[in-house]
Enzyme design. Sequence first.
Site, PDB file in Angstrom:
ATOM      1  N   GLU A  65      15.217  -4.922  -4.032  1.00 47.38           N
ATOM      2  CA  GLU A  65      15.010  -5.914  -5.096  1.00 47.38           C
ATOM      3  C   GLU A  65      15.782  -5.486  -6.333  1.00 47.38           C
ATOM      4  O   GLU A  65      15.297  -4.711  -7.138  1.00 47.38           O
ATOM      5  CB  GLU A  65      13.524  -6.057  -5.389  1.00 47.38           C
ATOM      6  CG  GLU A  65      13.167  -7.139  -6.374  1.00 47.38           C
ATOM      7  CD  GLU A  65      13.673  -8.514  -6.011  1.00 47.38           C
ATOM      8  OE1 GLU A  65      13.658  -9.371  -6.890  1.00 47.38           O
ATOM      9  OE2 GLU A  65      14.110  -8.757  -4.871  1.00 47.38           O
TER      10      GLU A  65
ATOM     11  N   THR B  63      -1.746  -4.169  -6.376  1.00 48.50           N
ATOM     12  CA  THR B  63      -1.703  -5.408  -7.147  1.00 48.50           C
ATOM     13  C   THR B  63      -2.195  -6.570  -6.293  1.00 48.50           C
ATOM     14  O   THR B  63      -1.702  -6.781  -5.182  1.00 48.50           O
ATOM     15  CB  THR B  63      -0.265  -5.670  -7.619  1.00 48.50           C
ATOM     16  OG1 THR B  63       0.143  -4.576  -8.446  1.00 48.50           O
ATOM     17  CG2 THR B  63      -0.168  -6.961  -8.423  1.00 48.50           C
TER      18      THR B  63
ATOM     19  N   GLY C 248       0.818  -1.211   0.000  1.00 51.55           N
ATOM     20  CA  GLY C 248       0.000   0.000   0.000  1.00 51.55           C
ATOM     21  C   GLY C 248       0.849   1.256   0.000  1.00 51.55           C
ATOM     22  O   GLY C 248       1.127   1.833   1.053  1.00 51.55           O
ATOM     23  N   TYR C 249       1.281   1.656  -1.174  1.00 49.33           N
ATOM     24  CA  TYR C 249       2.126   2.847  -1.309  1.00 49.33           C
ATOM     25  C   TYR C 249       1.370   3.982  -2.006  1.00 49.33           C
ATOM     26  O   TYR C 249       1.032   4.980  -1.412  1.00 49.33           O
ATOM     27  CB  TYR C 249       3.376   2.511  -2.122  1.00 49.33           C
ATOM     28  CG  TYR C 249       4.537   1.974  -1.325  1.00 49.33           C
ATOM     29  CD1 TYR C 249       4.336   1.255  -0.148  1.00 49.33           C
ATOM     30  CD2 TYR C 249       5.848   2.172  -1.752  1.00 49.33           C
ATOM     31  CE1 TYR C 249       5.407   0.755   0.576  1.00 49.33           C
ATOM     32  CE2 TYR C 249       6.919   1.673  -1.039  1.00 49.33           C
ATOM     33  CZ  TYR C 249       6.701   0.968   0.118  1.00 49.33           C
ATOM     34  OH  TYR C 249       7.761   0.485   0.819  1.00 49.33           O
TER      35      TYR C 249
END
Lengths: 399, 376
Positions: free
Chosen positions: A244, A161, A127-128
Amino acid sequence: MELNFTAEDQAFRAEVRDFIEANYPIELKRKVEAGLELGKDDYVRWQKILHAKGWIAPKWPVEFGGTGWSPTQRYIFEEELTAASTPRIIPFGLAMLGPVLMEYGSKSQQARYLPDILSSDTWWAQGYSEPGAGSDLASLKTRAEPQGDHYLVNGSKIWTTYGHYADWIFCLVRTSQEEKKQKGISFLLIDMNDPGISVAPIITADGKHVVNQVFFEDVRVPKENLVGEEGAGWTIAKFLLGHERTNIAGVAASKRQVLRIKEIAGREQSGGRSLLQDQRYRDKLSQLEIELLALEYTNLRVLSAEAAGQQIGPEASLLKVKGTEVQQRITELLVEAVGYYALPYDLDALRFGWQEREPIGPDYAAVLAPHYFDWRKSSIYGGSNEIQKNIISKAVLGL
Amino acid sequence: MDFSFTEEQQMLKDSVDRFVQNEYDFDARQKLAATDPGYSEAHWQTFAELGWLGITFAESVGGYGGSAVDSAIILEAFGRGLVLEPFLASVVLGGNLLARAGSAEQQAACLPQVIEGQKKLALAYFEPEARYELSHVTTRAEFVDGGYLITGRKGVVLHGATADWLIVSARTAGGPRDVAGVSLFLVDAATAGVETRPYRMVDGLMGAELGLSRVRVGSDALIGELDLGLEVLEWALDYGIAGVCAEAVGCMDRLQELTLEYMKTRQQFGVALGSFQVVQHRMAEMFMACEQARSLAYMAAVKVDSAPQERRRALSAAKVYIGQAGRLLGQESVQLHGGIGCTDELNVPHYFKRLTAINAWFGDESYHLGRFAGTE
């Protein structure tokens, strides 16, 4: 300078390949190869297979359930997974929250959340972004007001997503109003089953439901769900953005897609011969392959530096920009390859394949245009490519 | 998987960088370019003394047994200084070809002198109408009286007029574009019938048109096997590609530094130009292109010794990418410098010129896009 993999690396590659060969369910493989939609069960099924082997979290420290592999081995592992058309490993728990909890979480948070992330028994969402906070993430407005032993959360997150699959969501929320807007942001874990949360689907340009908008209305979140200090959210977000890395370029996936272009263009006809024989198409494909080669070797250089113990910095921005440019070009050439048959639009065929029905045009054609439209997102998400260029110009060039 | 240099390579790099730093500032370079041979014989002797001219050759002929990575290290540093000396012509092209295909006698007669800087080689393979097709050879070598008579024309021979020996491709069998029937000959440049017309090229380097009129050489002038010269010629030119790719990376690196510095200091509208996002993003594009070009230049240097198809694929990919990146860096550097970027007195456009020339050498983007596709 030694650009070949060592004998040990090759042996490792063979081991990974053999394992996938023996354990990857064929019906899943068919779906991925055809570019069909995967559901929650598909992802979880494959992740549990890797988990059972102990390979689900190569980047995690061994004590948390990682593999202890070198950066090169992790790279090979990702290459083999992609080459075999396995579903992508959903990153939100394993690649994102996991490392955050190990770095900033309390012992009890680690004990509570990490095992279920590892076993894929909890599905996490991120949740950004918010409707009013895209590239300018720090302007986010979702508020978490401290009230005794809990926070009262109000606001909304967007582009979430698989939010509709999620059991939990990690959020950046505003816990205080500060002059420097980055300062009042905190990192909060929220149970998606809490009262006051609703999820609304967003249908993307490819006709699919992958992303959502999540609404928070007076949601009570226990204070023990705060990760790190109050106000440390931005620091954690930056840590996570930089975490990542090795796969950010997506080289293996793009190599797989280039093979797909060659398969399809080899079957399509143009002027009495295969499209692959068409000089104008061929030149575009060669140009793409060369861009991909440049990306691959740049990725390997970064990997080699990482393996030598160097800190990887803004190079990741280069890999993101060039990686997504290559990916988007691939989707363009795929659409071009099928000509008219890029046009029929059949939602059922996109989701389930043609099944018993006669395909409209070649059976591989239906997914290509929707994929092209959808993949425009890649230069927007994860810090848009413009943001990446800002990072390069500031962090590398000092402008 | 390791992209690092060995300790010796790092020392080599430091030493060439130091030379360029100390001896090759732009004014000195421009003065040299205007002299008669177009480079400095004294510098050439320095190269010999420092062992650079022998870096890739076997110890048996007086070399140091290095690889294409070593010559790439030298050329990358040369690129930063726009070095004019005929290293590419004599060592990378001529020397390597002779070391690969020449007879023991030919090697013993030539290579030690090349390595010591006493004599130079040049490679004459291009013909006026051949464009990039190596098999397009109309120069003929007739077998007469136990030797060969060579007649024909060669164009744009890099440092052709200052070479002591020319390696010349000539047809010994077949028609003008047949792959078989091309042979290579080692020709003393002083032989009767050899005529050179030297000229300066756009990048300040020297070229020459070469006329060969019944040039008589012995049968021992044949390099490698009769009629099968094309394969080794293509290999040598791939070696040249690896070399110019490294040199181009040096040019691009330097262009990027120069432009970046200018963007930080040049004031317009009361602020540094580099504070504009439109400029920042263009600089970021240049950075990315330069780094990716560097990755492929390393790949090229390593893959030049691999099996033919793999080698062709890698070298063509590198050449295409570097041609395009070189154009981007060159044009953008000029544009961002503004009016001053279009002047002869500034170094920037001279890097642009060299990068433009490099794209034309050994096959341009279009040619190598085709060769790349052909390696499937």
